[in-house]
Design a protein around this motif. Structure first.
Motif, PDB file in Angstrom:
ATOM      1  N   VAL A  89       0.857  -1.185   0.000  1.00 57.94           N
ATOM      2  CA  VAL A  89       0.000   0.000   0.000  1.00 57.94           C
ATOM      3  C   VAL A  89       0.892   1.234   0.000  1.00 57.94           C
ATOM      4  O   VAL A  89       1.815   1.341   0.816  1.00 57.94           O
ATOM      5  N   ASN A  90       0.633   2.138  -0.920  1.00 55.79           N
ATOM      6  CA  ASN A  90       1.373   3.390  -1.016  1.00 55.79           C
ATOM      7  C   ASN A  90       0.620   4.480  -0.260  1.00 55.79           C
ATOM      8  O   ASN A  90      -0.550   4.747  -0.545  1.00 55.79           O
ATOM      9  N   LEU A  91       1.282   5.092   0.719  1.00 58.50           N
ATOM     10  CA  LEU A  91       0.695   6.175   1.502  1.00 58.50           C
ATOM     11  C   LEU A  91       1.472   7.463   1.263  1.00 58.50           C
ATOM     12  O   LEU A  91       2.705   7.435   1.125  1.00 58.50           O
ATOM     13  N   ILE A  92       0.753   8.583   1.213  1.00 61.72           N
ATOM     14  CA  ILE A  92       1.373   9.883   1.006  1.00 61.72           C
ATOM     15  C   ILE A  92       1.707  10.493   2.373  1.00 61.72           C
ATOM     16  O   ILE A  92       0.830  10.601   3.236  1.00 61.72           O
ATOM     17  N   THR A  93       2.955  10.888   2.551  1.00 58.95           N
ATOM     18  CA  THR A  93       3.397  11.364   3.860  1.00 58.95           C
ATOM     19  C   THR A  93       2.645  12.613   4.330  1.00 58.95           C
ATOM     20  O   THR A  93       2.525  12.845   5.534  1.00 58.95           O
ATOM     21  N   MET A  94       2.141  13.423   3.401  1.00 58.79           N
ATOM     22  CA  MET A  94       1.455  14.653   3.793  1.00 58.79           C
ATOM     23  C   MET A  94      -0.036  14.443   4.089  1.00 58.79           C
ATOM     24  O   MET A  94      -0.753  15.375   4.420  1.00 58.79           O
ATOM     25  N   HIS A  95      -0.507  13.198   3.970  1.00 53.28           N
ATOM     26  CA  HIS A  95      -1.921  12.934   4.246  1.00 53.28           C
ATOM     27  C   HIS A  95      -2.224  13.272   5.708  1.00 53.28           C
ATOM     28  O   HIS A  95      -1.517  12.832   6.622  1.00 53.28           O
ATOM     29  N   PRO A  96      -3.268  14.055   5.961  1.00 58.97           N
ATOM     30  CA  PRO A  96      -3.562  14.458   7.343  1.00 58.97           C
ATOM     31  C   PRO A  96      -3.901  13.298   8.277  1.00 58.97           C
ATOM     32  O   PRO A  96      -3.760  13.420   9.488  1.00 58.97           O
ATOM     33  N   ASP A  97      -4.345  12.168   7.723  1.00 59.33           N
ATOM     34  CA  ASP A  97      -4.706  11.011   8.548  1.00 59.33           C
ATOM     35  C   ASP A  97      -3.714   9.866   8.376  1.00 59.33           C
ATOM     36  O   ASP A  97      -4.081   8.690   8.435  1.00 59.33           O
ATOM     37  N   LEU A  98      -2.441  10.218   8.150  1.00 58.72           N
ATOM     38  CA  LEU A  98      -1.429   9.196   7.858  1.00 58.72           C
ATOM     39  C   LEU A  98      -1.379   8.111   8.922  1.00 58.72           C
ATOM     40  O   LEU A  98      -1.358   6.919   8.613  1.00 58.72           O
ATOM     41  N   MET A  99      -1.363   8.478  10.179  1.00 54.63           N
ATOM     42  CA  MET A  99      -1.235   7.481  11.238  1.00 54.63           C
ATOM     43  C   MET A  99      -2.442   6.550  11.282  1.00 54.63           C
ATOM     44  O   MET A  99      -2.306   5.343  11.539  1.00 54.63           O
ATOM     45  N   ALA A 100      -3.622   7.094  11.001  1.00 54.07           N
ATOM     46  CA  ALA A 100      -4.820   6.249  10.964  1.00 54.07           C
ATOM     47  C   ALA A 100      -4.772   5.298   9.772  1.00 54.07           C
ATOM     48  O   ALA A 100      -5.219   4.142   9.861  1.00 54.07           O
ATOM     49  N   LEU A 101      -4.229   5.757   8.657  1.00 56.00           N
ATOM     50  CA  LEU A 101      -4.092   4.896   7.482  1.00 56.00           C
ATOM     51  C   LEU A 101      -3.090   3.779   7.750  1.00 56.00           C
ATOM     52  O   LEU A 101      -3.272   2.636   7.307  1.00 56.00           O
ATOM     53  N   ILE A 102      -2.026   4.106   8.473  1.00 59.94           N
ATOM     54  CA  ILE A 102      -1.050   3.083   8.865  1.00 59.94           C
ATOM     55  C   ILE A 102      -1.723   2.017   9.730  1.00 59.94           C
ATOM     56  O   ILE A 102      -1.470   0.817   9.579  1.00 59.94           O
ATOM     57  N   ALA A 103      -2.620   2.455  10.613  1.00 62.10           N
ATOM     58  CA  ALA A 103      -3.349   1.510  11.472  1.00 62.10           C
ATOM     59  C   ALA A 103      -4.244   0.592  10.646  1.00 62.10           C
ATOM     60  O   ALA A 103      -4.399  -0.599  10.962  1.00 62.10           O
TER      61      ALA A 103
END
Length: 355
Positions: A89-103
């Motif tokens: 899964v590719n996540l964008i570091t500037m996403h405001p909900d990054l930590m929730a997406l990591i979860a």
């Protein structure tokens, strides 16, 4: 669930054996049959293409982009229903909900998380690599546009790197793939697996980067016209008709806006982006928006413009993001055929060098 294995190159057995050895480290890291990643392309790299890529022996990557946590949760679940092979899964570091997406990734035991868009925020690497209830840990892959940043990321604990040149589609840096590979592979390839990306359209190039020390490669543009891609028929036709010189980089018109260039096919959408920059710059002049809001407005423009092209088929006013390898995309075909061709070409190239 379908599981179609790739055809191993057969015309040059010695070349195939050399290719297997060259790709062994990258394939072991990804858990795939071959060390070919499908670059995460917003709106294109969704469940169907990602699952097809992994089922074909490569490594698919979901493009989270601006997804909410609920949307990512559903996308990962839908992808797992289509394949039992590893995918990322590719996540964008500037996403405001990054930590929730990591979860969300942890909840689904996603094995590889690819961070793009800048340095990982504080705590993000630790959150991704934290042990799960079953004792497993996710691996982190980051993009490294410079040698100094690559070394910094390695020290911070990333498990692998992608070095991507300016020939790629979408957001790009200023340096070509061949220069990045020459500069960086001798310095970092022993420390972590390094995947080379940008402008790769044939297996001969794959063989060259593997010989230079890469653990594998990442391709995006080459897979847009796969049968399994949900991209609009007009989007695919634009790729098939285009040549390398049609894929141009956007221009920054205001130095206050640190706009990352985007490579896409020339169309009216490029003029619309120039107009958007002027609009945002004027808002800055008037004090109507802060710099962070201005940058976010630019990113929202790209997300919407890309969707218009990929999903709605508006290839004139939308953003047709494509790498310079687009000239090597000549038809729509199954992803298994694309991978088999790339492997055959790479094996032939390695056999020729051995001879």
């Amino acid at each position: 669930m379908t599981d179609t294995a790739i055809d191993r190159p057969s015309s040059t057995d010695s070349g195939a054996a050399r290719l297997t050895r060259r790709m062994a480290r990258g394939a072991a890291f990804l858990g795939s049959e071959v060390a070919i990643m499908a670059g995460a392309m917003s709106w294109v790299s969704e469940r169907n293409l990602v699952a097809a890529m992994s089922n074909a022996g490569g490594f698919g990557v979901i493009a989270c982009g601006a997804m909410t946590t609920d949307l990512l949760d559903a996308e990962i679940a839908a992808t797992k229903a289509l394949t039992d092979k590893p995918f990322g899964v590719n996540l964008i570091t500037m996403h405001p909900d990054l930590m929730a997406l990591i979860a969300v990734c942890a909840k689904h035991r996603v094995g590889h998380v690819v961070l793009a868009g800048g340095l990982p925020p504080k705590g993000s690497l630790e959150a991704i690599k934290a042990p799960r209830e079953d004792g497993s840990r996710a691996k982190v892959i980051c993009f490294a546009p410079t040698l100094a940043l690559a070394k910094k990321l390695i020290r911070s604990g990333v498990d692998a790197l992608v070095i991507e040149g300016m020939e790629a589609g979408g957001h790009i840096g200023p340096v070509s793939t061949s220069v990045l590979a020459q500069e960086m592979l001798p310095e970092i390839a022993e420390a972590v697996p390094v995947f080379v990306a940008g402008g790769i359209g044939r297996g001969q190039a794959i063989a060259g980067y593997l010989d230079m020390g890469a653990a594998g490669v990442q391709l995006g543009t080459r897979f847009v016209c796969a049968n399994e891609s949900i991209a609009h028929p007009k989007f695919k036709q634009a790729f098939i008709r285009a040549s390398a010189r049609d894929a141009v980089a956007s221009v920054q018109i205001d130095p206050r806006l640190p706009v990352i260039p985007v490579r896409a096919l020339k169309n009216a959408g490029g003029e619309l982006f120039t107009a958007k920059q002027r609009e945002v710059a004027q808002s800055l002049d008037e004090g109507a928006v802060a710099m962070a809001e201005a940058q976010l407005a630019i990113e929202h423009y790209w997300a919407g413009a890309l969707r218009r092209a990929v999903i709605d088929g508006d290839v004139e006013h939308g953003s047709v993001m494509a790498g310079q390898s687009v000239g090597m995309v000549t038809k729509e075909e199954p992803i298994t055929d694309i991978i088999a061709t790339l492997l055959d070409e790479a094996a032939e190239a390695l056999a020729a060098r051995a001879a």
